[in-house]
Design a protein around this motif. Structure first.
Motif, mmCIF file in Angstrom:
data_model
loop_
_atom_site.group_PDB
_atom_site.id
_atom_site.type_symbol
_atom_site.label_atom_id
_atom_site.label_comp_id
_atom_site.label_asym_id
_atom_site.label_seq_id
_atom_site.Cartn_x
_atom_site.Cartn_y
_atom_site.Cartn_z
ATOM 1 N N GLN A 89 -70.221 -10.800 -25.642
ATOM 2 C CA GLN A 89 -69.754 -9.915 -26.713
ATOM 3 C C GLN A 89 -69.020 -8.715 -26.114
ATOM 4 O O GLN A 89 -67.986 -8.299 -26.625
ATOM 5 C CB GLN A 89 -70.921 -9.457 -27.589
ATOM 6 N N GLY A 90 -69.546 -8.174 -25.024
ATOM 7 C CA GLY A 90 -68.868 -7.080 -24.335
ATOM 8 C C GLY A 90 -67.533 -7.517 -23.763
ATOM 9 O O GLY A 90 -66.534 -6.787 -23.845
ATOM 10 N N VAL A 91 -67.487 -8.719 -23.195
ATOM 11 C CA VAL A 91 -66.238 -9.259 -22.641
ATOM 12 C C VAL A 91 -65.205 -9.434 -23.756
ATOM 13 O O VAL A 91 -64.021 -9.131 -23.576
ATOM 14 C CB VAL A 91 -66.495 -10.591 -21.902
ATOM 15 N N VAL A 92 -65.624 -9.910 -24.904
ATOM 16 C CA VAL A 92 -64.721 -10.101 -26.041
ATOM 17 C C VAL A 92 -64.134 -8.759 -26.481
ATOM 18 O O VAL A 92 -62.914 -8.641 -26.695
ATOM 19 C CB VAL A 92 -65.441 -10.806 -27.216
ATOM 20 N N ILE A 93 -64.971 -7.741 -26.599
ATOM 21 C CA ILE A 93 -64.485 -6.414 -26.997
ATOM 22 C C ILE A 93 -63.520 -5.868 -25.945
ATOM 23 O O ILE A 93 -62.431 -5.378 -26.278
ATOM 24 C CB ILE A 93 -65.667 -5.444 -27.216
ATOM 25 N N ALA A 94 -63.901 -5.979 -24.676
ATOM 26 C CA ALA A 94 -63.032 -5.496 -23.594
ATOM 27 C C ALA A 94 -61.711 -6.265 -23.579
ATOM 28 O O ALA A 94 -60.637 -5.670 -23.380
ATOM 29 C CB ALA A 94 -63.745 -5.620 -22.252
ATOM 30 N N GLY A 95 -61.777 -7.568 -23.800
ATOM 31 C CA GLY A 95 -60.563 -8.384 -23.829
ATOM 32 C C GLY A 95 -59.629 -7.985 -24.947
ATOM 33 O O GLY A 95 -58.410 -7.929 -24.759
ATOM 34 N N LEU B 142 -47.658 -10.278 -33.654
ATOM 35 C CA LEU B 142 -48.007 -11.376 -34.568
ATOM 36 C C LEU B 142 -48.957 -12.383 -33.929
ATOM 37 O O LEU B 142 -50.022 -12.666 -34.499
ATOM 38 C CB LEU B 142 -46.744 -12.055 -35.097
ATOM 39 N N PRO B 143 -48.623 -12.952 -32.772
ATOM 40 C CA PRO B 143 -49.593 -13.888 -32.190
ATOM 41 C C PRO B 143 -50.871 -13.188 -31.727
ATOM 42 O O PRO B 143 -51.932 -13.796 -31.684
ATOM 43 C CB PRO B 143 -48.854 -14.518 -31.003
ATOM 44 N N LEU B 144 -50.751 -11.907 -31.418
ATOM 45 C CA LEU B 144 -51.945 -11.167 -31.007
ATOM 46 C C LEU B 144 -52.950 -11.061 -32.152
ATOM 47 O O LEU B 144 -54.157 -11.075 -31.924
ATOM 48 C CB LEU B 144 -51.566 -9.779 -30.487
ATOM 49 N N THR B 145 -52.475 -10.992 -33.395
ATOM 50 C CA THR B 145 -53.404 -10.959 -34.527
ATOM 51 C C THR B 145 -54.206 -12.258 -34.613
ATOM 52 O O THR B 145 -55.385 -12.241 -34.961
ATOM 53 C CB THR B 145 -52.690 -10.703 -35.868
ATOM 54 N N VAL B 146 -53.562 -13.366 -34.264
ATOM 55 C CA VAL B 146 -54.266 -14.654 -34.263
ATOM 56 C C VAL B 146 -55.294 -14.673 -33.128
ATOM 57 O O VAL B 146 -56.414 -15.158 -33.302
ATOM 58 C CB VAL B 146 -53.263 -15.821 -34.137
ATOM 59 N N VAL B 147 -54.917 -14.125 -31.992
ATOM 60 C CA VAL B 147 -55.854 -14.028 -30.867
ATOM 61 C C VAL B 147 -57.033 -13.129 -31.256
ATOM 62 O O VAL B 147 -58.190 -13.444 -30.956
ATOM 63 C CB VAL B 147 -55.145 -13.506 -29.603
ATOM 64 N N PHE B 148 -56.756 -12.023 -31.941
ATOM 65 C CA PHE B 148 -57.834 -11.139 -32.388
ATOM 66 C C PHE B 148 -58.777 -11.871 -33.340
ATOM 67 O O PHE B 148 -59.984 -11.669 -33.305
ATOM 68 C CB PHE B 148 -57.289 -9.882 -33.068
ATOM 69 N N LEU C 192 -59.450 -5.008 -26.425
ATOM 70 C CA LEU C 192 -58.881 -3.701 -26.094
ATOM 71 C C LEU C 192 -57.814 -3.819 -25.019
ATOM 72 O O LEU C 192 -56.733 -3.219 -25.119
ATOM 73 C CB LEU C 192 -59.983 -2.740 -25.635
ATOM 74 N N PHE C 193 -58.106 -4.613 -23.993
ATOM 75 C CA PHE C 193 -57.135 -4.805 -22.914
ATOM 76 C C PHE C 193 -55.853 -5.447 -23.437
ATOM 77 O O PHE C 193 -54.753 -5.033 -23.062
ATOM 78 C CB PHE C 193 -57.739 -5.670 -21.797
ATOM 79 N N ALA C 194 -55.977 -6.451 -24.296
ATOM 80 C CA ALA C 194 -54.796 -7.137 -24.819
ATOM 81 C C ALA C 194 -53.901 -6.174 -25.590
ATOM 82 O O ALA C 194 -52.668 -6.173 -25.414
ATOM 83 C CB ALA C 194 -55.220 -8.309 -25.714
ATOM 84 N N GLU C 195 -54.484 -5.350 -26.438
ATOM 85 C CA GLU C 195 -53.690 -4.409 -27.223
ATOM 86 C C GLU C 195 -53.048 -3.350 -26.334
ATOM 87 O O GLU C 195 -51.870 -3.022 -26.485
ATOM 88 C CB GLU C 195 -54.535 -3.748 -28.305
ATOM 89 N N LEU C 196 -53.812 -2.814 -25.394
ATOM 90 C CA LEU C 196 -53.265 -1.804 -24.488
ATOM 91 C C LEU C 196 -52.176 -2.389 -23.593
ATOM 92 O O LEU C 196 -51.154 -1.739 -23.342
ATOM 93 C CB LEU C 196 -54.381 -1.182 -23.642
#
Length: 186
Positions: A23-29, A78-84, A31-35
């Motif tokens: 769960q921590g990795v998912v949250i960090a991932g 757009l594809p990032l929303t699908v990843v989220f 945040l990292f993807a957006e940044l």
């Protein structure tokens, strides 16, 4: 007391710990993807060295003003929303695992949703590339504007992984149904 005298960790406790970590990795991932996405579109040098070659565009033909980079960021989001969405499903899949909900229909549904998001993101990819190349080359001189679309070997491999996850989710859901039917018979 020797190490051999220590009780073995309970398997469900190991699953709970792993799930909390994931769960921590998912949250960090997320945040990292957006940044990382914001950093790329705020850095013209990165756009020129990474994005333009992937799209088959020449830096000499592109104007990377603020508006063009904003469009690039929005299109790339757009594809990032699908990843989220996939990460959201993964977060709650691991939350269920922490509660001991491992072989459940809900877990299978979440896994299926992750798989569909992966497949959806891959099928979006060529269209996003086309929109991105059009937006980036819009300010170019006539004859230098371009719309490029491609599907790489990496895209095929990720799509295959998505279909594999989808098959696993289907098998998991069927196994849960069969187990439920068997419990009802006994």
């Amino acid at each position: 007391m020797s190490d051999s005298a220590l009780p073995a960790p309970n398997p469900i406790d190991r699953i709970r710990r792993l799930s909390l970590i994931m769960q921590g990795v998912v949250i960090a991932g997320a945040l990292f993807a957006e940044l990382a996405l914001a950093w790329v579109w705020l850095s013209p040098g990165i756009i020129e060295s990474i994005i333009l070659p992937r799209l088959g565009l020449s830096p000499a033909d592109i104007v990377l003003d603020g508006r063009t980079r904003l469009y690039g960021f929005l299109i790339s989001s757009l594809p990032l929303t699908v990843v989220f969405y996939a990460l959201y499903q993964a977060f709650f899949l691991f939350a269920g695992y922490r509660r001991g909900e491992i072989f459940t229909l809900r877990a299978a549904e979440r896994l299926r949703n992750i798989a569909l998001a992966v497949i959806g993101a891959i099928f979006m990819s060529p269209f996003v590339q086309g929109a991105l190349s059009a937006a980036l080359s819009f300010g170019a001189a006539p004859g230098k504007r371009a719309i490029t679309m491609s599907f790489s070997l990496q895209d095929y491999l990720v799509a295959a992984l998505g279909w594999l996850l989808l098959a696993i989710a289907y098998v998991m859901a069927e196994a849960v149904r069969i187990a439920k039917e068997n419990r009802e018979i006994i």
